[in-house]
Design a protein around this motif. Sequence first.
Motif, PDB file in Angstrom:
ATOM      1  N   VAL A  20       5.445   2.954   5.935  1.00 32.80           N
ATOM      2  CA  VAL A  20       4.841   2.456   4.702  1.00 32.80           C
ATOM      3  C   VAL A  20       5.414   1.076   4.349  1.00 32.80           C
ATOM      4  O   VAL A  20       4.679   0.146   4.006  1.00 32.80           O
ATOM      5  N   LEU A  24       3.624  -2.806   4.366  1.00 32.63           N
ATOM      6  CA  LEU A  24       3.673  -3.741   3.240  1.00 32.63           C
ATOM      7  C   LEU A  24       4.329  -5.071   3.621  1.00 32.63           C
ATOM      8  O   LEU A  24       4.545  -5.929   2.783  1.00 32.63           O
ATOM      9  N   ILE A 109       8.194  -0.092  -4.314  1.00 35.99           N
ATOM     10  CA  ILE A 109       6.827  -0.495  -3.942  1.00 35.99           C
ATOM     11  C   ILE A 109       6.082  -1.057  -5.148  1.00 35.99           C
ATOM     12  O   ILE A 109       5.490  -2.137  -5.092  1.00 35.99           O
ATOM     13  N   VAL A 115       3.035  -3.768  -5.794  1.00 33.97           N
ATOM     14  CA  VAL A 115       1.858  -3.102  -5.233  1.00 33.97           C
ATOM     15  C   VAL A 115       1.479  -1.938  -6.134  1.00 33.97           C
ATOM     16  O   VAL A 115       2.280  -1.032  -6.353  1.00 33.97           O
ATOM     17  N   GLU A 117      -1.860  -0.426  -6.072  1.00 36.11           N
ATOM     18  CA  GLU A 117      -2.984   0.362  -5.569  1.00 36.11           C
ATOM     19  C   GLU A 117      -2.761   0.669  -4.115  1.00 36.11           C
ATOM     20  O   GLU A 117      -2.118  -0.112  -3.391  1.00 36.11           O
ATOM     21  N   TRP A 118      -3.309   1.796  -3.679  1.00 37.25           N
ATOM     22  CA  TRP A 118      -3.069   2.187  -2.297  1.00 37.25           C
ATOM     23  C   TRP A 118      -4.391   2.433  -1.590  1.00 37.25           C
ATOM     24  O   TRP A 118      -5.273   3.086  -2.131  1.00 37.25           O
ATOM     25  N   LEU A 146       0.370   5.176  -7.727  1.00 39.16           N
ATOM     26  CA  LEU A 146      -0.054   4.970  -6.331  1.00 39.16           C
ATOM     27  C   LEU A 146      -0.947   6.116  -5.864  1.00 39.16           C
ATOM     28  O   LEU A 146      -2.004   5.894  -5.270  1.00 39.16           O
ATOM     29  N   SER A 149      -4.486   6.198  -7.132  1.00 37.57           N
ATOM     30  CA  SER A 149      -5.394   5.158  -6.632  1.00 37.57           C
ATOM     31  C   SER A 149      -5.929   5.486  -5.233  1.00 37.57           C
ATOM     32  O   SER A 149      -6.773   4.775  -4.702  1.00 37.57           O
ATOM     33  N   ILE A 150      -5.445   6.561  -4.649  1.00 37.96           N
ATOM     34  CA  ILE A 150      -5.897   6.932  -3.308  1.00 37.96           C
ATOM     35  C   ILE A 150      -7.210   7.708  -3.400  1.00 37.96           C
ATOM     36  O   ILE A 150      -7.328   8.632  -4.215  1.00 37.96           O
ATOM     37  N   LEU A 229       1.307   8.596   1.359  1.00 39.15           N
ATOM     38  CA  LEU A 229       0.938   7.179   1.498  1.00 39.15           C
ATOM     39  C   LEU A 229       0.670   6.852   2.973  1.00 39.15           C
ATOM     40  O   LEU A 229      -0.290   6.162   3.318  1.00 39.15           O
ATOM     41  N   LEU A 233      -2.872   5.635   4.890  1.00 42.74           N
ATOM     42  CA  LEU A 233      -2.992   4.432   5.733  1.00 42.74           C
ATOM     43  C   LEU A 233      -3.654   4.787   7.069  1.00 42.74           C
ATOM     44  O   LEU A 233      -4.519   4.059   7.554  1.00 42.74           O
TER      45      LEU A 233
END
Lengths: 242, 468
Positions: A20, A24, A109, A115, A117-118, A146, A149-150, A229, A233
């Motif tokens: 993760v 970033l 994060i 950051v 939003e994910w 976070l 927002s997924i 997270l 991704l």
Amino acid sequence: MATCLCDAFFDDVAKATVQVLEYLGVEVEFPADQTCCGQPAFNAGDWKASRKVVRHVVDAFKGEDPVVIPSGSCAAMLFHGALLEFEKEDDLPEVQQLANRSWELLDYIVNGLGVTEWPGSFPHKVSFHRSCHLRGTCSGPAALQLMESIDGLEIATFGEAEQCCGFGGAFSVSHPNVSGKMGQLKIENILAADPEYLVAADMGCLLHLGGIVDKGGKNLPRFHVAQVLRDALISANLLPAD
Amino acid sequence: MPTKSQQEIDRFARDLKPDVYQSVYGGTKATTEKRYEVLFRDYPDPDLLRQTAGQIKQHTLENLDKYLPQAEAALKANGAQVHFASDGDAANRMILEIMKANGCKSMVKSKSMVSEETGLGHYLEDNGMKCLETDLGEFIIQIDNDHPSHIVKPVAHKNRRDIAKSFEREGLGDYNDDPETITRRARKFLRGKYFEADVGLTGANFVSAESGRLTIVTNEGNARFCMAATPIHIAIVGIEKLVPHDRDLALFTALIGRSGTGQHLTSYTQFIGGPKREGQPDGPEQMHVIFVDNKRTEVLASQCSEILRCIRCGACLNVCPVYRQASGHAYRSVYPGPVGAVLSPLLAGSRFPELADLPKASSLCGACNEVCPVNIPIPDLLLRLRDKAKTEHAEKAMKGTPPMGMFGLLASQPHAWRAAMTMGAAMNLTPDAIINIVPPAAAWNSCRQLPKWRGGKFRNWMKSRSKN
């Protein structure tokens, strides 16, 4: 810092943390001499033994770089607990210097890197146990921000969410009845919300709650927020699945 | 399932009767929820209030040498007599002497935690005086010859059926467990007693150093009766109860009810300026204020002085998951719960080792600090006392805690640590029966299972990446 619980049991959490952070754009170094933050002895009341470990941590993490830790309690050990036990020690400044650049992962994060939003999706219903060491820190809201927002991730809230899971380090074995009852209560509340995953940000809670779930023969997969997270991704092809 | 335990609080929780657990758990949970609702509905930022109140209290404690004489002078100017008691016995003796000097035989008293500390009730009875508790909860404790299990709700461990039985036994009426009936019966019984008594004793929640004014809060009005119907009012007060100014009381009265019981304000809030003055129709002829030290100056000089900020609201007990499981009597002291786990071992003085296990009975979850109206860092203080217990070899505290010497060695030697991480995998092949020979492992496995050992795997992964 990977933490001793990741070192011994939760290797995938440490791995997800690295992935993760690298996504970033953070260059991750893993000082191989690292061991533990010293919290087990600190909580057990053996501050002498704990200071020995903290001095080693200070040594292993020399420099100016941020020290990022996927655990609220280990992070709090470095930025708060260690300062308590070094109050009267000559090397307090070195410990303070480390404290100043120690971060819990999600706080780092959201509030360190900015950051909020994910990307990707995690189409599951999860219950988030806000571990106690996130109490009063920026990490709890950061984790929720976070995760919310997924895509597809649904937070299943549960009763008495503010309550401790009952782990408490040495407390879990010195007071097994109280600790166990607290954990049972937490698990009952979480299961009532019927989530697919129990998510937390501290391996201590995951070890304890997971242990109760497994002992009781119940089915409740556990994830650290870093793993959620990371999987998000992968879902967006931003990270190769291995 | 019941598990062997070397810790008294843990055993107490294990053996707790289900109906006691229900009373304690249900009551504390409901009060915590009410507290949250009321505080957050009334104030945009309750945390700011808590922090301010904590700072005012800490400031007062650090300047007691200034505020205590100021309060003494103000009280005297108001017509009160001021006494200083170095310990509980001294306070008890002073009260007995005041009673004897005035030919008094009986006392009505309202709730006071410091009088619990001194054991006043039993002391007076032993010396031929009558002493009647008028707070309903304390009255029930008295007729049951029991001990309070909560700072604000002394009968938190009882349900209405228990109380109805006690009332029946004491001849206060036939069995009836309707709360209103119970309360009416107690009221009827107690009303007459106020007029028969010679002395009324109260505590004080706050004392303004500026004006000498005592603030006394209750929900039953019993403190008011204790002062109104008797010719002598004695207030027994811990020296930590001072606040600098009258204006500070606005903050503290706003916080105490909301924090303790989820009320905007307690039902009765009295500001007592002194005994009856010329031209006033009623009130006590004499007023005595007894400031009690009882180890408080020692606590003030310790690493845990913040605990003296406590305003005895009980919010930390109500929110504490350990208190909820164990109940107040598990703490074997006047002050239970998180505040008690800090305060009781300290007030024990040289008997510290007997209560040194109390600070261990906490998962350090921090909920107590989060609700504390004077922002006491209770978890930090519990940790400091754990260190003190270890340093002073207080055995009770160490029981059941795995020794950390080996951990300290291992975790400060990276080569040994890495080897241990790899070797730990042997655990995966070891049957539980053998692992459980180690007591902490048995305690863990009693209700939990350890995951598979995966030591070294993350390190290998990191290494394999750096090669590529």
